[in-house]
Design a protein around this motif. Structure first.
Motif, mmCIF file in Angstrom:
data_model
loop_
_atom_site.group_PDB
_atom_site.id
_atom_site.type_symbol
_atom_site.label_atom_id
_atom_site.label_comp_id
_atom_site.label_asym_id
_atom_site.label_seq_id
_atom_site.Cartn_x
_atom_site.Cartn_y
_atom_site.Cartn_z
ATOM 1 N N CYS A 249 4.648 -6.500 -3.042
ATOM 2 C CA CYS A 249 4.782 -6.144 -1.621
ATOM 3 C C CYS A 249 5.249 -4.695 -1.493
ATOM 4 O O CYS A 249 6.257 -4.313 -2.085
ATOM 5 N N HIS B 178 0.772 -7.521 -0.431
ATOM 6 C CA HIS B 178 1.334 -7.539 0.917
ATOM 7 C C HIS B 178 2.066 -6.226 1.218
ATOM 8 O O HIS B 178 2.318 -5.435 0.311
ATOM 9 N N ALA B 179 2.418 -6.052 2.480
ATOM 10 C CA ALA B 179 3.217 -4.872 2.856
ATOM 11 C C ALA B 179 4.166 -5.229 3.974
ATOM 12 O O ALA B 179 3.799 -5.917 4.920
ATOM 13 N N ARG B 180 5.403 -4.761 3.833
ATOM 14 C CA ARG B 180 6.371 -4.829 4.937
ATOM 15 C C ARG B 180 6.527 -3.448 5.559
ATOM 16 O O ARG B 180 7.057 -3.332 6.647
ATOM 17 N N GLU C 58 3.075 -4.121 8.848
ATOM 18 C CA GLU C 58 3.366 -5.280 7.974
ATOM 19 C C GLU C 58 2.096 -6.110 7.879
ATOM 20 O O GLU C 58 1.426 -6.338 8.884
ATOM 21 N N TYR C 59 1.760 -6.550 6.665
ATOM 22 C CA TYR C 59 0.626 -7.467 6.565
ATOM 23 C C TYR C 59 0.745 -8.433 5.412
ATOM 24 O O TYR C 59 1.425 -8.197 4.424
#
Lengths: 250, 250
Positions: B238, B56-58, B9-10
């Motif tokens: 995301c 973003h990333a989850r 995640e970021y």
């Protein structure tokens, strides 16, 4: 003389809170400077709620008196042009002279958001409180109803505020869970100092099995701050809305 | 030799994107350094998706080969201790040696979040794209179905990537509206460069009445990038999940 009501959204992460403090920059002083810059008058900004450092708002309300000729439609855009990106004026409205952001309020609504997983958050990390221990949501959900009603919430009050009475009426409290996020909204006629964060801390203890939902009545009756949960972190708290009588009248 | 799969995640706000660039710090290089710091080996980190600056990333996925003896249960905590607060490893898992984060992927799911109101966001401002012009959500909702299916999405691809084919299968696209937030999730077997952001920009044009939902078939058939909407801002995007075959096998 005009009395202007502002609705304000802010990200409280970088501020020492609403109210001016010795250390740190306050949200109040930042908005006051932006208004004074636009209208070329000294103003006194009256906020409905003195949110703490790190607490956010989607619907903080403040009012100020002014002689400016700038229309209430144009004021938000003008003031926003002088504000940093983490504070915005959502709307401005002319009010009767006796309107007072704090004393005219008849209720407030807050939200509190928890991330419940072993790994801390990277995304949204300034908008949640993080609990690494597994919380039983069903137990927490069962605790909702015990808070509702008119009660003396002395056990859910931090020292440091002087209020006439600790009796408040909680009108609504609802918990939801989406993925690893547990979120509740709470509405009352008013809140004591740190009351929402102590309720959040108590709900966490219920989720951990440290406090039984059925014991919340006893904790309230005890008026003993030590029996309630810890004050949960500021980052999870957001002032959603402030209510006033006759809101459609101006 | 072990092959470790990481789920990551970021918050992409401060990075030049997943991939290392001449200017700016990349997410890939930040994680690579943290891993090398922990396991005392040089590693090559293979990411499933080269997210752009501000995205973003989850659920980003990456893999690397290693001889380390540290268990996959302990690796996330060890690596996280060397990472900045805006990147976290959610999990690590031992995989067969032929697992490849990019080539083994059979699908991806992204979300895109828009704030639609006149005033820009103070809260969550790094996680949304902001549209000050009123969007007609019903029109946007009607556009959903036109994207679903196996099609040549050349009109929804930025130049700069070399791919064998522009045919992709969109399995799911759903828009929701909560207050002033419009959010969609989209799932496909894979995405072309900037494809989700161009679909977002096209949906915005549908909401503005510039593009009719019924014209989306024609735009797809034209394979003409100029007929689709603009590339919507990175902040709203995301990476939610990357899918692999036999995900329960390790």
């Amino acid at each position: 003389m005009r009395n202007i009501k502002l609705i304000i959204e802010y990200d409280g992460t970088k501020y020492c809170g609403w109210q001016s403090q010795k250390n740190g920059i306050s949200i109040e002083s930042t908005i006051k400077s932006a208004i004074e810059n636009i209208i070329n008058e000294d103003v006194k900004l009256i906020g409905s709620s003195r949110t703490d450092a790190g607490v956010h708002a989607r619907g903080q309300v403040a009012n100020f008196y002014t002689e400016t000729k700038i229309s209430s439609e144009k004021l938000p855009f003008a003031i926003n042009s002088k504000l940093p990106h983490d504070i915005v004026i959502l709307s401005a409205e002319d009010m009767p002279l006796d309107f007072h952001a704090r004393y005219s309020s008849i209720g407030k609504r807050y939200s509190y958001t928890l991330l419940n997983r072993k790994i801390p958050p990277a995304i949204m990390r300034n908008y949640v409180a993080y609990c690494p221990y597994e919380l039983n949501f069903d137990l927490m959900k069962r605790a909702e109803g015990y808070f509702i009603g008119t009660k003396d919430f002395s056990a859910f009050k931090s020292t440091g505020s002087s209020v006439k009475t600790s009796v408040r009426t909680i009108r609504d409290l609802k918990l939801d869970k989406i993925d690893d996020y547990i979120r509740f909204e709470i509405e009352a006629d008013g809140f004591l100092y740190n009351m929402v964060r102590i309720i959040a801390g108590t709900l966490i203890d219920v989720g951990l099995g440290k406090i039984k939902a059925e014991d919340i009545n006893d904790i309230i009756d005890s008026k003993d701050r030590k029996r309630a949960g810890k004050t949960a972190p500021a980052s999870g708290l957001c002032l959603e809305k402030v209510y006033y009588k006759n809101e459609d009248k101006a």
